[in-house]
Scaffold this active site. Structure first.
Site, PDB file in Angstrom:
ATOM      1  N   CYS A 114       0.819  -1.225   0.000  1.00  0.00           N
ATOM      2  CA  CYS A 114       0.000   0.000   0.000  1.00  0.00           C
ATOM      3  C   CYS A 114       0.849   1.270   0.000  1.00  0.00           C
ATOM      4  O   CYS A 114       0.369   2.345  -0.354  1.00  0.00           O
ATOM      5  CB  CYS A 114      -0.923   0.024   1.207  1.00  0.00           C
ATOM      6  N   HIS A 254      -3.512   7.301   3.571  1.00  0.00           N
ATOM      7  CA  HIS A 254      -3.876   6.006   2.985  1.00  0.00           C
ATOM      8  C   HIS A 254      -5.348   5.723   3.309  1.00  0.00           C
ATOM      9  O   HIS A 254      -5.808   5.948   4.424  1.00  0.00           O
ATOM     10  CB  HIS A 254      -2.972   4.919   3.561  1.00  0.00           C
ATOM     11  N   ASN A 284     -10.157   0.334   0.024  1.00  0.00           N
ATOM     12  CA  ASN A 284      -8.688   0.418   0.021  1.00  0.00           C
ATOM     13  C   ASN A 284      -8.176  -0.099  -1.315  1.00  0.00           C
ATOM     14  O   ASN A 284      -8.271  -1.290  -1.597  1.00  0.00           O
ATOM     15  CB  ASN A 284      -8.166  -0.424   1.193  1.00  0.00           C
TER      16      ASN A 284
HETATM   17  O1  UT7 Z   1      -3.783  -1.298   3.502  1.00  0.00           O
HETATM   18  C1  UT7 Z   1      -3.012  -1.865   4.531  1.00  0.00           C
HETATM   19  C2  UT7 Z   1      -3.453  -1.360   5.782  1.00  0.00           C
HETATM   20  N1  UT7 Z   1      -4.648  -2.032   6.218  1.00  0.00           N
HETATM   21  C3  UT7 Z   1      -5.261  -1.562   7.257  1.00  0.00           C
HETATM   22  O2  UT7 Z   1      -4.848  -0.543   7.711  1.00  0.00           O
HETATM   23  C4  UT7 Z   1      -6.407  -2.316   7.859  1.00  0.00           C
HETATM   24  C5  UT7 Z   1      -6.296  -2.201   9.359  1.00  0.00           C
HETATM   25  N2  UT7 Z   1      -7.318  -2.883  10.104  1.00  0.00           N
HETATM   26  C6  UT7 Z   1      -8.603  -2.513  10.125  1.00  0.00           C
HETATM   27  O3  UT7 Z   1      -8.996  -1.628   9.409  1.00  0.00           O
HETATM   28  C7  UT7 Z   1      -9.527  -3.185  11.108  1.00  0.00           C
HETATM   29  O4  UT7 Z   1      -8.778  -3.945  12.030  1.00  0.00           O
HETATM   30  C8  UT7 Z   1     -10.603  -4.090  10.427  1.00  0.00           C
HETATM   31  C9  UT7 Z   1     -11.619  -3.230   9.721  1.00  0.00           C
HETATM   32  C10 UT7 Z   1      -9.922  -5.033   9.486  1.00  0.00           C
HETATM   33  C11 UT7 Z   1     -11.333  -4.893  11.515  1.00  0.00           C
HETATM   34  O5  UT7 Z   1     -11.915  -4.021  12.462  1.00  0.00           O
HETATM   35  P1  UT7 Z   1     -11.764  -4.336  14.027  1.00  0.00           P
HETATM   36  O6  UT7 Z   1     -12.542  -3.321  14.734  1.00  0.00           O
HETATM   37  O7  UT7 Z   1     -10.297  -4.426  14.317  1.00  0.00           O
HETATM   38  O8  UT7 Z   1     -12.490  -5.724  14.133  1.00  0.00           O
HETATM   39  P2  UT7 Z   1     -11.919  -7.132  14.609  1.00  0.00           P
HETATM   40  O9  UT7 Z   1     -10.995  -7.675  13.587  1.00  0.00           O
HETATM   41  O10 UT7 Z   1     -11.413  -7.023  16.024  1.00  0.00           O
HETATM   42  O11 UT7 Z   1     -13.251  -7.959  14.647  1.00  0.00           O
HETATM   43  C12 UT7 Z   1     -14.293  -7.656  15.568  1.00  0.00           C
HETATM   44  C13 UT7 Z   1     -15.428  -8.642  15.315  1.00  0.00           C
HETATM   45  C14 UT7 Z   1     -14.951 -10.084  15.267  1.00  0.00           C
HETATM   46  O12 UT7 Z   1     -15.961 -10.884  15.864  1.00  0.00           O
HETATM   47  P3  UT7 Z   1     -15.767 -11.464  17.364  1.00  0.00           P
HETATM   48  O13 UT7 Z   1     -14.523 -12.283  17.301  1.00  0.00           O
HETATM   49  O14 UT7 Z   1     -15.639 -10.261  18.228  1.00  0.00           O
HETATM   50  O15 UT7 Z   1     -17.017 -12.227  17.547  1.00  0.00           O
HETATM   51  C15 UT7 Z   1     -14.893 -10.389  13.792  1.00  0.00           C
HETATM   52  O16 UT7 Z   1     -15.072 -11.751  13.515  1.00  0.00           O
HETATM   53  O17 UT7 Z   1     -16.025  -8.375  14.048  1.00  0.00           O
HETATM   54  C16 UT7 Z   1     -16.039  -9.570  13.273  1.00  0.00           C
HETATM   55  N3  UT7 Z   1     -15.917  -9.229  11.858  1.00  0.00           N
HETATM   56  C17 UT7 Z   1     -16.970  -8.962  11.076  1.00  0.00           C
HETATM   57  N4  UT7 Z   1     -18.281  -8.924  11.322  1.00  0.00           N
HETATM   58  C18 UT7 Z   1     -19.091  -8.590  10.303  1.00  0.00           C
HETATM   59  C19 UT7 Z   1     -14.769  -9.115  11.148  1.00  0.00           C
HETATM   60  N5  UT7 Z   1     -15.077  -8.785   9.872  1.00  0.00           N
HETATM   61  C20 UT7 Z   1     -16.421  -8.678   9.808  1.00  0.00           C
HETATM   62  C21 UT7 Z   1     -17.324  -8.350   8.791  1.00  0.00           C
HETATM   63  N6  UT7 Z   1     -18.621  -8.319   9.077  1.00  0.00           N
HETATM   64  N7  UT7 Z   1     -16.910  -8.055   7.540  1.00  0.00           N
END
Ligand code: UT7
Length: 327
Positions: A114, A254, A284
């Site tokens: 990225c 970004h 993204n």
């Molecule tokens: O380009 C390179 C740079 N990339 C980035 O900068 C991305 C950085 N990361 C992020 O943007 C975030 O971490 C995400 C958007 C990927 C995830 O958000 P989060 O608030 O960190 O969520 P999480 O991964 O901690 O997941 C929270 C919950 C989980 O469920 P449990 O384990 O709490 O029951 C996930 O399974 O949300 C769940 N989850 C979803 N639910 C509905 C993860 N993806 C989804 C989804 N829809 N698409």
């Protein structure tokens, strides 16, 4: 004496097909509410069947050429930032060179995930600054839909396809790129990667079964590192440029997650109205994010000569980069 390198033209290309959050609700267990509140993304573009990274990159480059009237035969060098090349080799830059008729140009790809576009922009600047080249085309183009695991809700909702391009030239009296910061931490390759498909893990039936030829990300950890690195890189660029956040007309971050952007805004104490954000429309697009933003700002007439912009990015590698540019 170093010659300044300014952006003489911009271009962008986004594929026609729109994939909305409602569409994704039918593909994986997710909801518009979750995607929007956790990322800020509403929809993203998906390349057509058979449409490649070089097709999109060439369309963006052609727009920059048309807008400026620059003859493609005067381009000395093409650098393409991409992590989704058409082929392992030849480079995507060579395909683009042929498509736009830049017959005199040297061409190579640059891979910093990225962060690739800013790495490429800074590399291009060195050729102009040294006087070696007069006109350099820098493209950021990605077909992320080809490496996204469409069964993994953790990642498939985040990414989109697209391309952006800038043409860099020396401009008398302009400062161009005022400062930059490039960085990497190769001890954390595993938190954001496509594990298989290279020589380390060639494609086998086992790989295909495990889907390890697709993008994998430890989202929370990447999020944490992104905020820290982008903030540090931004401060480094401002210090090197001898300016304060209040001197900036635009910050182009970004486009990964609106919550990352808000966290950076808060740490820099800059109002969100100075941040350019289009991730709601495109998600993204990795190395394509920054040049697409630049092109949108440029065509909307929101960039005036002398405006100071800060661009700051983060990606797999880990890599990060920042640059202050005088328009
Ligand atoms: O380009 C390179 C740079 N990339 C980035 O900068 C991305 C950085 N990361 C992020 O943007 C975030 O971490 C995400 C958007 C990927 C995830 O958000 P989060 O608030 O960190 O969520 P999480 O991964 O901690 O997941 C929270 C919950 C989980 O469920 P449990 O384990 O709490 O029951 C996930 O399974 O949300 C769940 N989850 C979803 N639910 C509905 C993860 N993806 C989804 C989804 N829809 N698409």
């Amino acid at each position: 004496m170093r010659r300044s390198a300014s952006i003489a033209a911009t271009g962008a290309y986004l594929p026609e097909r729109i994939l909305t959050n409602a569409d994704l609700e039918k593909m994986v267990e997710t909801s518009n509410e979750w995607i929007l509140s956790r990322t800020g993304i509403r929809e993203r573009r998906i390349a057509a069947e058979g449409e490649t990274t070089s097709d999109m990159g060439a369309r963006a480059a052609q727009q920059a050429l048309d807008q400026s009237g620059i003859d493609p035969k005067t381009i000395d060098l093409i650098i393409v930032a991409t992590c989704t090349p058409d082929t392992a080799f030849p480079s995507t830059a060579c395909y683009i060179q042929a498509k736009i008729g830049a017959t005199r140009a040297a061409a190579f790809d640059l891979q910093a995930a990225c962060s690739g576009f800013l790495y490429a922009l800074v590399t291009a600047e060195q050729f102009i600054a040294s006087g070696a080249h007069k006109t350099v085309l820098v493209v950021g183009a990605e077909k992320l839909s080809s490496i996204v695991n469409w069964q993994d809700r953790n990642t498939c909702v985040l990414f989109g396809d697209g391309a952006g391009a800038v043409i860099l030239q020396h401009r008398e009296g302009g400062r161009g790129i005022v400062s930059f910061d490039l960085g990497a931490d190769g001890t954390q390759t595993e938190i954001l990667s496509v594990p298989a498909g290279g020589c380390r893990m060639p494609i086998t039936p086992e790989v295909l079964k495990n889907r390890s030829n697709f993008l994998q990300m430890a989202g929370k950890e990447v999020f944490r590192q992104a905020v820290t690195a982008m903030n540090r890189s931004a401060e480094d660029c401002l210090e090197k440029a001898g300016i304060k956040p209040k001197d900036l007309r635009w910050i182009i971050p970004h486009q990964a997650n609106s919550r990352i952007i808000e966290a950076v805004a808060q740490r820099l104490s800059v109002d969100m109205e100075h941040f350019y954000v289009n991730l709601d429309r495109y998600g993204n697009t990795s190395a394509a994010c920054i040049p697409i933003c630049l092109h949108e700002l440029n065509t909307a007439g929101k960039l005036k000569q002398g405006d100071l912009l800060l661009m700051v990015v983060f990606g797999g590698g880990l890599t990060w980069a920042g640059a202050v540019l005088e328009w």
